[in-house]
Scaffold this motif. Structure first.
Motif, PDB file in Angstrom:
ATOM      1  N   GLU A  51      -5.345   6.940  11.567  1.00 19.92           N
ATOM      2  CA  GLU A  51      -5.143   7.223  12.996  1.00 19.92           C
ATOM      3  C   GLU A  51      -3.803   7.932  13.214  1.00 19.92           C
ATOM      4  O   GLU A  51      -3.709   8.881  13.972  1.00 19.92           O
ATOM      5  N   LEU A  52      -2.774   7.480  12.502  1.00 22.52           N
ATOM      6  CA  LEU A  52      -1.456   8.121  12.576  1.00 22.52           C
ATOM      7  C   LEU A  52      -1.555   9.572  12.098  1.00 22.52           C
ATOM      8  O   LEU A  52      -1.062  10.483  12.768  1.00 22.52           O
ATOM      9  N   LYS A  53      -2.197   9.784  10.961  1.00 22.20           N
ATOM     10  CA  LYS A  53      -2.343  11.148  10.430  1.00 22.20           C
ATOM     11  C   LYS A  53      -3.059  12.044  11.434  1.00 22.20           C
ATOM     12  O   LYS A  53      -2.686  13.196  11.638  1.00 22.20           O
ATOM     13  N   HIS A  54      -4.109  11.515  12.032  1.00 24.82           N
ATOM     14  CA  HIS A  54      -4.866  12.264  13.043  1.00 24.82           C
ATOM     15  C   HIS A  54      -3.959  12.597  14.238  1.00 24.82           C
ATOM     16  O   HIS A  54      -3.971  13.728  14.740  1.00 24.82           O
ATOM     17  N   THR A  55      -3.166  11.621  14.673  1.00 25.83           N
ATOM     18  CA  THR A  55      -2.275  11.794  15.814  1.00 25.83           C
ATOM     19  C   THR A  55      -1.248  12.891  15.586  1.00 25.83           C
ATOM     20  O   THR A  55      -0.969  13.700  16.468  1.00 25.83           O
ATOM     21  N   ILE A  56      -0.665  12.917  14.372  1.00 19.21           N
ATOM     22  CA  ILE A  56       0.401  13.900  14.096  1.00 19.21           C
ATOM     23  C   ILE A  56      -0.135  15.177  13.450  1.00 19.21           C
ATOM     24  O   ILE A  56       0.642  16.088  13.156  1.00 19.21           O
ATOM     25  N   GLY A  57      -1.439  15.222  13.203  1.00 19.95           N
ATOM     26  CA  GLY A  57      -2.025  16.421  12.610  1.00 19.95           C
ATOM     27  C   GLY A  57      -1.669  16.610  11.154  1.00 19.95           C
ATOM     28  O   GLY A  57      -1.509  17.735  10.680  1.00 19.95           O
ATOM     29  N   ALA A  58      -1.505  15.497  10.425  1.00 24.50           N
ATOM     30  CA  ALA A  58      -1.125  15.588   9.004  1.00 24.50           C
ATOM     31  C   ALA A  58      -2.342  15.585   8.102  1.00 24.50           C
ATOM     32  O   ALA A  58      -3.343  14.979   8.392  1.00 24.50           O
ATOM     33  N   LEU A  60       0.861  -1.188   0.000  1.00 25.50           N
ATOM     34  CA  LEU A  60       0.000   0.000   0.000  1.00 25.50           C
ATOM     35  C   LEU A  60       0.892   1.230   0.000  1.00 25.50           C
ATOM     36  O   LEU A  60       1.911   1.253   0.687  1.00 25.50           O
ATOM     37  N   GLU A  61       0.504   2.241  -0.751  1.00 25.99           N
ATOM     38  CA  GLU A  61       1.223   3.521  -0.703  1.00 25.99           C
ATOM     39  C   GLU A  61       0.227   4.572  -0.260  1.00 25.99           C
ATOM     40  O   GLU A  61      -0.805   4.776  -0.895  1.00 25.99           O
ATOM     41  N   ILE A  62       0.527   5.211   0.873  1.00 23.54           N
ATOM     42  CA  ILE A  62      -0.390   6.193   1.438  1.00 23.54           C
ATOM     43  C   ILE A  62       0.343   7.518   1.644  1.00 23.54           C
ATOM     44  O   ILE A  62       1.302   7.584   2.419  1.00 23.54           O
ATOM     45  N   PRO A  63      -0.087   8.575   0.940  1.00 21.51           N
ATOM     46  CA  PRO A  63       0.544   9.888   1.116  1.00 21.51           C
ATOM     47  C   PRO A  63       0.296  10.413   2.537  1.00 21.51           C
ATOM     48  O   PRO A  63      -0.800  10.267   3.073  1.00 21.51           O
ATOM     49  N   VAL A  64       1.336  11.002   3.117  1.00 20.61           N
ATOM     50  CA  VAL A  64       1.230  11.586   4.456  1.00 20.61           C
ATOM     51  C   VAL A  64       1.935  12.940   4.427  1.00 20.61           C
ATOM     52  O   VAL A  64       3.086  13.027   4.027  1.00 20.61           O
ATOM     53  N   HIS A  65       1.215  13.974   4.858  1.00 21.97           N
ATOM     54  CA  HIS A  65       1.808  15.318   4.876  1.00 21.97           C
ATOM     55  C   HIS A  65       2.534  15.528   6.203  1.00 21.97           C
ATOM     56  O   HIS A  65       1.972  16.090   7.148  1.00 21.97           O
ATOM     57  N   ALA A  66       3.762  15.034   6.253  1.00 20.09           N
ATOM     58  CA  ALA A  66       4.576  15.177   7.460  1.00 20.09           C
ATOM     59  C   ALA A  66       6.037  15.006   7.068  1.00 20.09           C
ATOM     60  O   ALA A  66       6.337  14.444   6.014  1.00 20.09           O
ATOM     61  N   SER A  67       6.923  15.480   7.920  1.00 18.66           N
ATOM     62  CA  SER A  67       8.343  15.344   7.605  1.00 18.66           C
ATOM     63  C   SER A  67       8.772  13.889   7.826  1.00 18.66           C
ATOM     64  O   SER A  67       8.288  13.222   8.744  1.00 18.66           O
TER      65      SER A  67
END
Length: 127
Positions: free
Chosen positions: A120-127, A8-15
């Motif tokens: 859940e990860l995106k929500h946690t880091i605010g991405a 799976l490839e999931i874009p994430v807006h985070a460093s």
């Protein structure tokens, strides 16, 4: 029985550096991946709804990827890996999840589970 590998490839807006902290440290994994995570050396304990699963850390490349193998699947080639990928042109960051399922029917269900975890990860880091 041969397991089926999927990716799976999931874009994430985070460093990438921040993401790596969240995929590699037990306390950060506990915030999004499992109810409780502990590590003793290279053995990670993941607990979901009171059930503990043990996984051996196979590969850890700082800032880039982490790979585990479930202890219960010793007799096969399966593993699960979370890799951080940065597009060289756009600098877009994605998580590449590689995992295995028992059969074709389980692949879609497993992908959905990963997508929920990454949400859940995106929500946690605010991405």
């Amino acid at each position: 029985m041969e397991k089926i590998q999927y990716e799976l490839e999931i874009p994430v807006h985070a460093s990438p550096n921040m993401l790596y902290q969240y995929i590699s440290s037990p306390s950060n994994l506990q915030e999004w991946f499992a109810d409780k995570v502990n590590a003793r050396g290279k053995v990670f304990s993941f607990v979901w709804e009171g059930t503990e699963e043990l996984a051996d850390l196979i590969t850890k490349k700082s800032g880039e990827r982490i790979r585990w193998k479930w202890q219960e699947s010793e007799g096969d080639e399966s593993f699960f890996e979370i890799k951080i990928q940065v597009d060289p042109l756009t600098k877009d960051v994605s998580l590449i999840i590689t995992d295995f399922a028992e059969d074709e029917d389980e692949v879609e269900e497993a992908k959905q589970l990963w997508e929920n975890q990454i949400d859940e990860l995106k929500h946690t880091i605010g991405a």
